[in-house]
Design a protein around this motif. Structure first.
Motif, mmCIF file in Angstrom:
data_model
loop_
_atom_site.group_PDB
_atom_site.id
_atom_site.type_symbol
_atom_site.label_atom_id
_atom_site.label_comp_id
_atom_site.label_asym_id
_atom_site.label_seq_id
_atom_site.Cartn_x
_atom_site.Cartn_y
_atom_site.Cartn_z
ATOM 1 N N ALA A 148 0.753 -1.181 -0.126
ATOM 2 C CA ALA A 148 -0.009 -0.116 -0.131
ATOM 3 C C ALA A 148 0.817 1.158 0.058
ATOM 4 O O ALA A 148 0.562 2.500 -0.744
ATOM 5 C CB ALA A 148 -0.902 -0.130 1.206
ATOM 6 N N GLN A 149 1.717 1.147 0.721
ATOM 7 C CA GLN A 149 2.960 2.328 0.752
ATOM 8 C C GLN A 149 3.488 2.520 -0.560
ATOM 9 O O GLN A 149 3.853 3.736 -0.970
ATOM 10 C CB GLN A 149 3.914 1.959 1.816
ATOM 11 N N LEU A 150 3.876 1.309 -1.312
ATOM 12 C CA LEU A 150 4.272 1.727 -2.499
ATOM 13 C C LEU A 150 3.636 2.081 -3.576
ATOM 14 O O LEU A 150 3.938 2.928 -4.396
ATOM 15 C CB LEU A 150 5.006 0.266 -2.885
ATOM 16 N N GLU A 151 2.325 1.855 -3.589
ATOM 17 C CA GLU A 151 1.288 2.071 -4.347
ATOM 18 C C GLU A 151 0.881 3.814 -4.295
ATOM 19 O O GLU A 151 1.043 4.511 -5.171
ATOM 20 C CB GLU A 151 -0.218 1.447 -4.188
ATOM 21 N N TRP A 152 0.930 3.986 -2.918
ATOM 22 C CA TRP A 152 0.838 5.546 -2.384
ATOM 23 C C TRP A 152 1.991 6.333 -3.035
ATOM 24 O O TRP A 152 1.871 7.533 -3.298
ATOM 25 C CB TRP A 152 0.449 5.608 -1.163
ATOM 26 N N ALA B 207 -13.745 28.799 -32.462
ATOM 27 C CA ALA B 207 -13.321 27.618 -32.972
ATOM 28 C C ALA B 207 -13.282 26.570 -31.829
ATOM 29 O O ALA B 207 -13.131 26.744 -30.624
ATOM 30 C CB ALA B 207 -11.912 27.798 -33.690
ATOM 31 N N LEU B 208 -13.240 25.186 -32.100
ATOM 32 C CA LEU B 208 -13.027 24.294 -31.437
ATOM 33 C C LEU B 208 -11.641 23.882 -30.878
ATOM 34 O O LEU B 208 -10.856 24.191 -31.698
ATOM 35 C CB LEU B 208 -13.666 22.893 -31.967
ATOM 36 N N VAL B 209 -11.637 23.465 -29.675
ATOM 37 C CA VAL B 209 -10.373 23.513 -29.108
ATOM 38 C C VAL B 209 -9.957 22.048 -29.535
ATOM 39 O O VAL B 209 -10.800 21.092 -29.940
ATOM 40 C CB VAL B 209 -10.569 23.335 -27.535
ATOM 41 N N HIS B 210 -8.778 21.588 -29.390
ATOM 42 C CA HIS B 210 -8.367 20.062 -29.356
ATOM 43 C C HIS B 210 -8.086 19.439 -28.031
ATOM 44 O O HIS B 210 -7.707 20.272 -27.109
ATOM 45 C CB HIS B 210 -6.787 19.800 -30.166
ATOM 46 N N THR B 211 -8.434 18.419 -27.840
ATOM 47 C CA THR B 211 -8.072 17.638 -26.461
ATOM 48 C C THR B 211 -7.253 16.449 -26.415
ATOM 49 O O THR B 211 -7.218 15.871 -27.475
ATOM 50 C CB THR B 211 -9.564 17.085 -26.077
ATOM 51 N N LEU B 212 -6.446 16.475 -25.571
ATOM 52 C CA LEU B 212 -5.554 15.385 -25.471
ATOM 53 C C LEU B 212 -5.159 14.635 -23.968
ATOM 54 O O LEU B 212 -5.437 15.425 -23.081
ATOM 55 C CB LEU B 212 -4.144 15.803 -25.860
ATOM 56 N N ASN B 213 -4.910 13.607 -23.947
ATOM 57 C CA ASN B 213 -5.010 13.024 -22.747
ATOM 58 C C ASN B 213 -3.483 11.990 -22.475
ATOM 59 O O ASN B 213 -3.074 11.461 -23.692
ATOM 60 C CB ASN B 213 -6.233 12.184 -22.412
ATOM 61 N N ALA B 214 -3.139 11.485 -21.348
ATOM 62 C CA ALA B 214 -1.937 10.585 -21.230
ATOM 63 C C ALA B 214 -2.055 9.955 -19.855
ATOM 64 O O ALA B 214 -2.267 10.793 -18.876
ATOM 65 C CB ALA B 214 -0.663 11.330 -21.440
ATOM 66 N N SER B 215 -1.900 8.847 -19.706
ATOM 67 C CA SER B 215 -1.911 8.304 -18.297
ATOM 68 C C SER B 215 -0.557 8.613 -17.965
ATOM 69 O O SER B 215 0.317 8.595 -18.365
ATOM 70 C CB SER B 215 -1.885 6.590 -18.459
ATOM 71 N N GLY B 216 -0.506 8.853 -16.582
ATOM 72 C CA GLY B 216 0.586 9.470 -15.928
ATOM 73 C C GLY B 216 0.762 9.173 -14.464
ATOM 74 O O GLY B 216 1.192 9.985 -13.782
ATOM 75 N N LEU B 217 0.487 7.840 -14.191
ATOM 76 C CA LEU B 217 0.596 6.792 -14.912
ATOM 77 C C LEU B 217 -0.416 5.825 -14.217
ATOM 78 O O LEU B 217 -1.055 6.059 -13.256
ATOM 79 C CB LEU B 217 1.810 5.892 -14.999
ATOM 80 N N ALA B 218 -0.743 4.545 -14.895
ATOM 81 C CA ALA B 218 -1.592 3.777 -14.008
ATOM 82 C C ALA B 218 -0.633 2.753 -13.202
ATOM 83 O O ALA B 218 0.673 2.315 -13.957
ATOM 84 C CB ALA B 218 -2.100 2.837 -15.308
ATOM 85 N N THR B 219 -1.007 2.463 -11.973
ATOM 86 C CA THR B 219 -0.006 1.791 -11.256
ATOM 87 C C THR B 219 -0.272 0.410 -11.097
ATOM 88 O O THR B 219 0.878 -0.288 -10.861
ATOM 89 C CB THR B 219 -0.320 1.943 -9.766
ATOM 90 N N SER B 220 -1.096 -0.355 -11.672
ATOM 91 C CA SER B 220 -1.366 -1.616 -11.647
ATOM 92 C C SER B 220 -0.420 -2.665 -12.399
ATOM 93 O O SER B 220 -0.216 -3.931 -12.206
ATOM 94 C CB SER B 220 -2.890 -1.994 -11.858
ATOM 95 N N ARG B 221 0.050 -1.962 -13.509
ATOM 96 C CA ARG B 221 1.003 -2.613 -14.285
ATOM 97 C C ARG B 221 2.323 -2.270 -13.908
ATOM 98 O O ARG B 221 3.355 -2.977 -14.420
ATOM 99 C CB ARG B 221 0.644 -2.473 -15.773
ATOM 100 N N LEU B 222 2.565 -1.071 -13.498
ATOM 101 C CA LEU B 222 4.002 -0.515 -12.970
ATOM 102 C C LEU B 222 4.580 -1.437 -11.869
ATOM 103 O O LEU B 222 5.597 -1.845 -11.896
ATOM 104 C CB LEU B 222 3.799 0.932 -12.121
ATOM 105 N N LEU B 223 3.619 -1.907 -10.851
ATOM 106 C CA LEU B 223 4.044 -2.594 -9.728
ATOM 107 C C LEU B 223 4.535 -3.902 -10.195
ATOM 108 O O LEU B 223 5.580 -4.284 -9.706
ATOM 109 C CB LEU B 223 2.972 -2.870 -8.581
#
Length: 428
Positions: free
Chosen positions: A169-173, A377-393
């Motif tokens: 849990a500490q590593l996750e946090w 005019a319409l904006v552009h939208t962008l996203n990125a995981s920064g990051l997902a933890t369940s595969r990093l661990l």
């Protein structure tokens, strides 16, 4: 949503771009529908003008004590024709929307057709670890180190759930703190959004109506999930400025959010997806940008660089892959995946998707900006995981493991961890 003007003026291009995703539609039938819609809309506007004119003449003649019976008859006829035209217009608008709403974004020209087989590795960073001992997989490591309890997670919530314990849990946090500190340093605004969202939020993000069955629905409505658990913080962040017109001077707007992600993940849990690799609930920090169209390519590269920086800061071997059209999320025009090496399965697993939706989501959510000169005019939208933890661990455990079963903590996480090395707990 796709640009209707582009469909009208260059239907062949739209068909070819959709075909890269293996999506085929009857564009000629839609263009006929679109022409009918515009014709009936014009008729409705004309009849409304006629009604106003007749009403004005009735009022004028009444003030002059002149007969108005013929005008009342004409007004009734116009009203009846208008009601029929408005009903027809509503039917055509529903059909028009029903055609456009499920269509995915058009992939960028450089994005190849096809699925995973046509994904392209852009670069590989570092080298896979070489072990002089028989390495363990992440499930065994997490168990022996006392980091994750899979059995009790399943007992509490069913298959696809787990519990982080103690140093786990500490590593996750610590990972979440590491991401948060980095994004704040880089000038991104921290957001903690609701975990329950409305249908309009899912529609703007491009997940509804086509993918409405893939979310955990809390309350059903006539159109679909009236309230649902967010599958990613992106779904919330893209809606922050729904229905708004931003000042051009405000752009780019840069946000990041921490939330759990709730996903059905139907058909998963193969041998190669054990442990925390695939689950119904996992933690993720998401980055998001609203930009001017001319700035979105640079913003895309910025988000990719930030995701890579986080992975590299953990000392992990990884690669960057550009996705082919059928492997790219429906709402996105172009996506890079940042993938970490997992020795136990001999493959790379995605820990961040970095995507440019261009104006697709903005059109669905009416998100515009006002330049210093000219029309909105319409904006552009962008996203990125920064990051997902369940595969990093899993990657951290497997890539950094030692022969004695211990795992050193990455230096980047040291300030939030009580130890420099994770070791099995003493026997009780």
């Amino acid at each position: 949503m796709l640009d209707i003007t582009l469909i009208r003026t260059n239907p062949a291009y739209v068909l070819a771009a959709l075909a890269k995703r293996a999506v085929h539609v009857d564009i000629d039938a839609f263009l006929r529908l679109d022409a009918d819609l515009r014709r009936v809309r014009g008729e409705v506007e004309r009849l409304r003008g006629d009604r106003r004119a007749v009403s004005g003449r009735i009022a004028q003649q009444q003030r002059a004590n002149q007969a108005v019976e013929d005008l009342r008859t004409k007004a009734k006829t116009v009203t009846e024709r208008l009601a029929a035209a408005e009903q027809r217009l509503a039917e055509l608008q529903r059909a028009h929307r029903a055609f456009l709403a499920p269509l995915p974004n058009l992939p960028d020209d450089e994005v190849p057709a096809g699925g995973k087989e046509n994904n392209k590795v852009i670069r590989t960073v570092g080298q896979p670890p070489r072990f002089t001992f028989e390495p363990k997989d992440h499930v065994d490591l997490a168990r022996t180190l006392g980091l994750v309890d899979y059995q009790r997670g399943a007992k509490l919530a069913g298959s696809g759930f787990w519990i982080y314990l103690g140093q786990g849990a500490q590593l996750e946090w610590a990972l979440l703190n590491y991401f948060t500190e980095t994004h704040l340093r880089d000038g991104y605004e921290f957001v903690l959004p609701p975990h329950l969202l409305t249908y309009a939020a899912g529609y703007t993000a491009g997940q509804f109506p086509k993918f409405a069955d893939e979310v955990f629905t809390v309350r059903h409505g006539e159109e679909g999930p009236e309230q649902f658990l967010l599958p990613t913080a992106e779904t919330a962040l893209v809606n922050l400025h729904r229905g708004e017109t931003l000042a051009g001077s405000e752009l780019p707007k840069k946000y990041f959010a921490y939330t759990p992600s709730y996903r059905k993940e139907a058909g998963g849990y193969r041998t190669a997806e054990r442990g925390t690799l695939r689950g119904h609930q996992f933690n993720k920090v998401e980055m998001f940008q609203f930009t001017r169209p001319e700035d979105s390519v640079v913003a895309h590269e910025e988000l990719l660089a930030k995701a890579e920086e986080l992975v590299a800061g953990l000392g992990l071997h990884y690669r960057v892959t550009r996705l082919a059209a059928q492997d790219t999320t429906a709402a996105m025009a172009k996506t890079y995946d940042v993938e970490v090496w997992l020795p136990s399965v001999g493959a790379y697993v995605e820990v961040s998707s970095v995507s440019n939706a261009r104006d697709y989501q903005a059109r669905r959510g009416s998100i515009r900006y006002q330049p210093s000169q000219g029309k909105t005019a319409l904006v552009h939208t962008l996203n990125a995981s920064g990051l997902a933890t369940s595969r990093l661990l899993p990657a951290l455990l497997e890539q950094r493991q030692r022969a004695d079963g211990t795992v050193p903590v990455p230096e980047a996480l040291g300030k939030w961890m009580p130890c420099e090395v994770m070791a099995p707990p003493p026997a009780r």
